[in-house]
Scaffold this motif. Structure first.
Motif, PDB file in Angstrom:
ATOM      1  N   SER A 291       6.393   6.343  -7.373  1.00  0.00           N
ATOM      2  CA  SER A 291       5.301   7.320  -7.413  1.00  0.00           C
ATOM      3  C   SER A 291       4.266   6.950  -8.461  1.00  0.00           C
ATOM      4  O   SER A 291       3.070   7.226  -8.291  1.00  0.00           O
ATOM      5  CB  SER A 291       5.852   8.720  -7.703  1.00  0.00           C
ATOM      6  N   THR A 293       3.220   3.924  -9.382  1.00  0.00           N
ATOM      7  CA  THR A 293       2.281   2.923  -8.848  1.00  0.00           C
ATOM      8  C   THR A 293       1.456   3.524  -7.706  1.00  0.00           C
ATOM      9  O   THR A 293       0.293   3.147  -7.516  1.00  0.00           O
ATOM     10  CB  THR A 293       3.033   1.685  -8.347  1.00  0.00           C
ATOM     11  N   PHE A 294       2.039   4.458  -6.957  1.00  0.00           N
ATOM     12  CA  PHE A 294       1.311   5.093  -5.866  1.00  0.00           C
ATOM     13  C   PHE A 294       0.107   5.873  -6.374  1.00  0.00           C
ATOM     14  O   PHE A 294      -0.892   6.023  -5.660  1.00  0.00           O
ATOM     15  CB  PHE A 294       2.257   6.018  -5.089  1.00  0.00           C
ATOM     16  N   GLU A 335      -1.771  -3.693  -5.746  1.00  0.00           N
ATOM     17  CA  GLU A 335      -0.434  -3.537  -5.177  1.00  0.00           C
ATOM     18  C   GLU A 335       0.391  -4.822  -5.274  1.00  0.00           C
ATOM     19  O   GLU A 335       1.617  -4.769  -5.407  1.00  0.00           O
ATOM     20  CB  GLU A 335      -0.520  -3.075  -3.717  1.00  0.00           C
ATOM     21  N   GLN A 383       4.861  -1.884  -1.317  1.00  0.00           N
ATOM     22  CA  GLN A 383       3.722  -1.540  -2.157  1.00  0.00           C
ATOM     23  C   GLN A 383       2.379  -1.714  -1.431  1.00  0.00           C
ATOM     24  O   GLN A 383       1.522  -0.829  -1.463  1.00  0.00           O
ATOM     25  CB  GLN A 383       3.718  -2.394  -3.432  1.00  0.00           C
ATOM     26  N   ASP A 386       1.924   0.791   1.508  1.00  0.00           N
ATOM     27  CA  ASP A 386       1.770   2.138   0.975  1.00  0.00           C
ATOM     28  C   ASP A 386       0.363   2.338   0.418  1.00  0.00           C
ATOM     29  O   ASP A 386      -0.294   3.366   0.659  1.00  0.00           O
ATOM     30  CB  ASP A 386       2.814   2.388  -0.112  1.00  0.00           C
ATOM     31  N   GLY A 387      -0.113   1.347  -0.325  1.00  0.00           N
ATOM     32  CA  GLY A 387      -1.458   1.438  -0.885  1.00  0.00           C
ATOM     33  C   GLY A 387      -2.535   1.460   0.180  1.00  0.00           C
ATOM     34  O   GLY A 387      -3.464   2.276   0.142  1.00  0.00           O
TER      35      GLY A 387
END
Length: 469
Positions: A291, A293-294, A335, A383, A386-387
């Motif tokens: 979370s 890095t998100f 990311e 990563q 998700d990004g």
């Protein structure tokens, strides 16, 4: 040589926007990272009490995350409307967007609070450890009430973001986080004469800090020359049906988009709980780290929403596409760095959450670290997808394109991702790691399909614009 120079020139068309993108996004990122960092501190503090307490916070927050996703997703409807009005210098439209947005956020905040309280008995039907459920229920009562000020705050935050005033929500979030950390320390462990309240203390800290966050942001906006007239002298109950309908038409699909994504991560918590308290605690650790890095991607998503909304207001569709692609490229760079970080340190990061000197819980803690380190490998792999999915979704919201993206998110997470998590996450399959393989599948599908949607929509707008000129 000519091809190389052409490539450099083309790349520069996008990298030249990096500074502007970062300038707009970094306060959002810092504010969100600060909020997530408090979650990290909460988990570390609660983790000192034992794995059952950590799992209880995870279970309680799984209900909160679902309710929160609906409120936060709905509030994002305010940002593109305000950004468009800002580009058009239409103060009346901007103020109307705020007033109606805050009214609807208030109603929604009270509604999701009540629904969360009514949903508590579901904990007993979810095959969760009984010890964890008993601890989670009183925690949930207090944190559920904090949804009301949080969602109202989100209304003001999205308004400020739409005006490109992203620093004010950051300041409010950081102040609230300081309040939260201090109160958690005092109330969880019983410092300075206060009783030791355990995870109930963590819930009280969250509740108070969210009221502080809301009032402080309003106070900042009231003191700014640009926003003062927009946030004061509001007749909250004098409403325009057309604006209500407009916000609902954008907000409801946006709420569903965020709900579908958050719900699949929540399902990972529940599926982990079926495996036992240690897999559930490990899932909480990995989810908390992922979370953090998100939040960077979320900040870039806000930048995409605002800048695309501005260009939509100006009817400059080629610039809209170019600026959006610059944000996509910048997100990929970030990311890749995060993925590398998780791969390099996946065995060490989980150790900060548990007390390895606790002899009584040593075996449990050792198992939690082992499971969490494997989950971070899956987190590293997803990563980029998700990004990309969240930033492209932000750009589509900036274009006020929400219906088809809602269908895409449902298909990606619940027709692709969840079945993989369910079947591979069983104890006789891959367990916790299988659950996260499902998350990877869902996020990757969403990233690809949403990008195809954005590419189609922008090309269509550019062609139609040229056809009318």
């Amino acid at each position: 040589m000519r091809q190389l120079n052409t490539f450099k020139l083309n790349i520069k068309n996008y990298t030249s926007e990096f500074r502007t993108n970062i300038k707009l996004a970094w306060p959002v990122i810092l504010g969100m990272l600060g909020h997530t960092f408090v979650g990290l501190i909460d988990n570390i503090m609660v983790g000192q009490l034992g794995t059952a307490q950590l799992a209880a916070v995870s279970l309680g927050n799984s209900f909160i995350f679902i309710a929160m996703s609906i409120g936060i997703g709905f509030s994002t409807a305010i940002t593109p409307l305000v950004a468009e009005a800002d580009a058009e210098n239409d103060a009346v439209k901007a103020k109307s967007s705020l007033k109606h947005g805050v009214f609807l956020c208030t109603v929604l905040g009270i509604t999701v609070f009540l629904l969360t309280i009514l949903a508590k008995p579901l904990m007993y039907l979810m095959d969760q450890p009984s010890e964890v459920v008993e601890l989670a229920i009183p925690y949930l009562d207090l944190v559920a009430f904090s949804l009301v000020p949080l969602i109202i705050f989100q209304g003001y935050k999205q308004f400020a973001d739409g005006l490109s005033m992203t620093r004010y929500p950051m300041y409010a979030t950081l102040i609230a986080n300081i309040v939260n950390v201090v109160l958690n320390y005092i109330l969880i462990f019983g410092k300075f004469g206060f009783p030791q309240m355990g995870i109930i203390g963590a819930a009280l800290g969250t509740l108070v800090s969210r009221f502080v966050m809301w009032f402080y942001l309003w106070w900042l906006l009231r003191g700014n020359e640009k926003s003062k007239e927009l946030v004061t002298k509001i007749k909250l109950f004098v409403l325009d049906g057309k604006m209500i309908k407009k916000i609902l038409s954008l907000g409801f699909p946006s709420a569903l988009q965020m709900f579908f994504e958050v719900a699949i991560f929540t399902s990972a918590i529940w599926l982990s709980g079926v495996l036992g308290k240690n897999p559930q605690a490990a899932n909480q650790i990995a989810l908390n780290l992922a979370s953090m890095t998100f939040m960077v991607a979320m900040g870039m998503s806000v930048a995409a929403m605002v800048r695309v909304g501005n260009q939509k207001g100006l009817q400059s569709f080629k610039e809209l596409r170019r600026i959006a692609f610059s944000i996509f490229l910048l997100t990929i760079f970030f990311e890749i760095v995060f993925a590398t970080f998780f791969l390099l340190f996946h065995e060490y990061l989980p150790q900060i959450y548990v007390d390895m000197n606790d002899v009584d819980n040593y075996i449990d803690n050792r198992e939690v670290i082992s499971i969490a380190s494997k989950l971070l490998i899956a987190a590293a792999i997803f990563q980029i997808s998700d990004g990309i999915q969240v930033v492209v979704l932000g750009a589509l919201r900036g274009m006020q394109d929400v219906l088809i993206p809602t269908v895409i998110t449902f298909i990606s997470y619940w027709m692709i991702g969840f079945p993989v998590s369910y079947f591979l996450g069983k104890s006789n399959a891959y367990g916790s790691f299988g659950i996260w393989l499902g998350l990877l599948a869902g996020l990757t599908a969403a990233a690809i399909l949403l990008f195809l949607r954005f590419n189609y929509m922008t090309n269509k707008l550019i062609k139609s614009n040229y056809g009318t000129t």
